[in-house]
Motif scaffolding. Structure first.
Motif, PDB file in Angstrom:
ATOM      1  N   THR A 158       0.847  -1.192   0.000  1.00  0.00           N
ATOM      2  CA  THR A 158       0.000   0.000   0.000  1.00  0.00           C
ATOM      3  C   THR A 158       0.881   1.241   0.000  1.00  0.00           C
ATOM      4  OG1 THR A 158      -1.656  -1.203   1.290  1.00  0.00           O
ATOM      5  CG2 THR A 158      -1.896   1.191   1.161  1.00  0.00           C
ATOM      6  N   LEU A 197      -5.455   5.889  -1.399  1.00  0.00           N
ATOM      7  CA  LEU A 197      -4.370   4.933  -1.294  1.00  0.00           C
ATOM      8  C   LEU A 197      -4.478   3.907  -2.405  1.00  0.00           C
ATOM      9  CD1 LEU A 197      -4.465   4.235   2.558  1.00  0.00           C
ATOM     10  CD2 LEU A 197      -3.055   5.914   1.349  1.00  0.00           C
ATOM     11  N   GLN A 256      -3.374   0.018  -3.585  1.00  0.00           N
ATOM     12  CA  GLN A 256      -2.987  -1.241  -2.944  1.00  0.00           C
ATOM     13  C   GLN A 256      -2.757  -2.313  -3.999  1.00  0.00           C
ATOM     14  OE1 GLN A 256      -5.721  -3.686  -0.339  1.00  0.00           O
ATOM     15  NE2 GLN A 256      -4.405  -2.780   1.258  1.00  0.00           N
TER      16      GLN A 256
END
Length: 417
Positions: free
Chosen positions: A98, A107, A109
């Motif tokens: 991440t 974010l 990932q």
């Protein structure tokens, strides 16, 4: 010894330094830098983070989420804000990578990926190989030393067996090469001395007996002219002849050690036979207690010589009584011979086993002998790993105790049907 210690220190020190440096280099190139899916994914994630400035530029395989979707730890939040790629793991042990997209709160990932392989087994295997290499280097250093020590063992065994043709080839790479050379010189000198002793015994045996025989013949021819003087001279010649015989007999013991013939025999019967021989010419009271069927593994001829010397010694210096006891105690065979003579002082007991020593006035030349009987006893017992001790007898005289160990071969014979 200083050279040996310095050589050992340098070998160990240099070996450890070289092994540590080479093992670190090999570890970094072979294990630490080995291809790994997770490590490769971390590099990809870092490149992707630096090249993407908008969430829409992410590939479809990349999952996007908000920072509030996961209960991050404070240190994880700080790492994300600093632009680091953090690694988390699922319940199945798979890894998730991440990172925070630049200029946004979202974010990205990547994953799941298989976790990094555990290098613990490789680590211990590598340590084992390193120690094996160190041991191999020490073996190479110890090999010349081991060869020299084996030569020491071989030469000492040859000297003990009377083999005088010895040779040593010291290794140039051995740390004790100087010691080996000195030992060779010493062994050669010992061999020469032993050879000279043999030649001397043979020379005395042949050269001295001839003039003694001529003297005895000349004295026999002069006996009619001066009987008393001739008789005194004859006694001196006989005494000289007896002394030569005793000296030659003692000197031959060194040569005899090379040809001992060991076998199992009944020691009780041997002692009984020697006592019977002694009773034919002895008038003293003999008290005999013999444990029956005592078997020993030894040279029967020389053990008989030991028993004979101890019995004759007791009868010679005892006044009227001699006690003989044979028993087995504490894994040893004991033959005790006691007399009622003047005994031996405690400070003189160690001296009586030395050649040509007569420590007490009661054990003087008038009674015969030249102080070699007990020396012969001690030497023969040493060949058989036995010993002889002196103490005070209950009769008031000397008490000689002969000890012989029970041989393992005798024990084997006893348990074998």
């Amino acid at each position: 010894m200083i050279r040996l210690l310095i050589s050992l220190y340098l070998v160990v020190f240099v070996s450890i330094v070289l092994i540590n440096q080479s093992s670190e280099l090999i570890w970094n190139s072979w294990v630490h830098q080995a291809p790994d899916e997770l490590r490769h994914a971390q590099l990809v994630a870092k490149v992707l983070q630096e090249s993407v400035s908008d969430i829409h530029q992410l590939p479809p395989q990349v999952t996007t989420l908000s920072s509030d979707d996961v209960a991050w730890l404070p240190e994880q939040i700080a790492a994300l804000q600093q632009g680091d790629v953090i690694t988390t793991f699922t319940e199945q042990g798979d890894a998730l990578l991440t990172f925070q997209i630049k200029g946004e709160e979202s974010l990205a990932q990547l994953g799941p990926f298989l976790p990094a392989s555990n290098a613990l087994a490789q680590k211990y295997l590598f340590k084992l190989l390193s120690f094996a290499v160190l041991g191999l280097l020490l073996v190479f250093w110890l090999r010349p030393l081991w060869l020299d020590l084996m030569q020491f063992k071989r030469v000492t065994a040859q000297l003990a067996q009377g083999q005088l043709d010895i040779s040593i080839q010291p290794s140039k790479f051995s740390a004790i090469s100087n010691l080996t050379s000195q030992f060779h010189a010493m062994a050669t000198k010992v061999a020469n001395l032993m050879s000279d002793q043999k030649q001397l015994v043979n020379a005395v045996s042949h050269e001295l007996r001839t003039p003694l025989a001529r003297l005895k013949f000349a004295l026999a021819m002069l006996a009619a002219k001066d009987p008393k003087e001739v008789q005194a001279m004859s006694q001196d010649v006989q005494e000289m002849e007896l002394l030569i015989d005793e000296m030659l007999g003692y000197a031959r013991l060194e040569i005899a050690a090379e040809s001992l013939e060991y076998h199992a025999f009944d020691f009780s019967a041997l002692v009984h036979g020697q006592i019977e021989k002694l009773q034919r010419t002895n008038t003293k009271e003999l008290n005999v207690t013999l444990c029956p069927n005592v078997t020993i593994y030894a040279d029967q001829h020389y053990i008989a010589r030991v028993v004979q010397n101890l019995l004759q010694n007791a009868c010679k210096y005892g006044h009227s009584k001699v006690h003989v006891t044979l028993l087995v105690s504490h894994g040893e065979i004991e033959l005790q011979v006691e007399d009622d003579g003047a005994g031996i002082k405690p400070e003189d007991r160690d001296k009586v086993f030395s050649p040509f020593v007569r420590v007490d006035h009661s054990r003087n030349k008038a009674l015969g002998g030249f102080g070699l009987g007990l020396a012969i006893v001690q030497k023969i017992l040493n060949w058989h790993n036995g010993r002889c001790e002196v103490s005070t007898s209950a009769l008031g005289g000397a008490r000689f105790v002969m000890y012989l160990p029970i041989s393992e071969r005798v024990k084997l014979l006893e348990v074998t049907p």
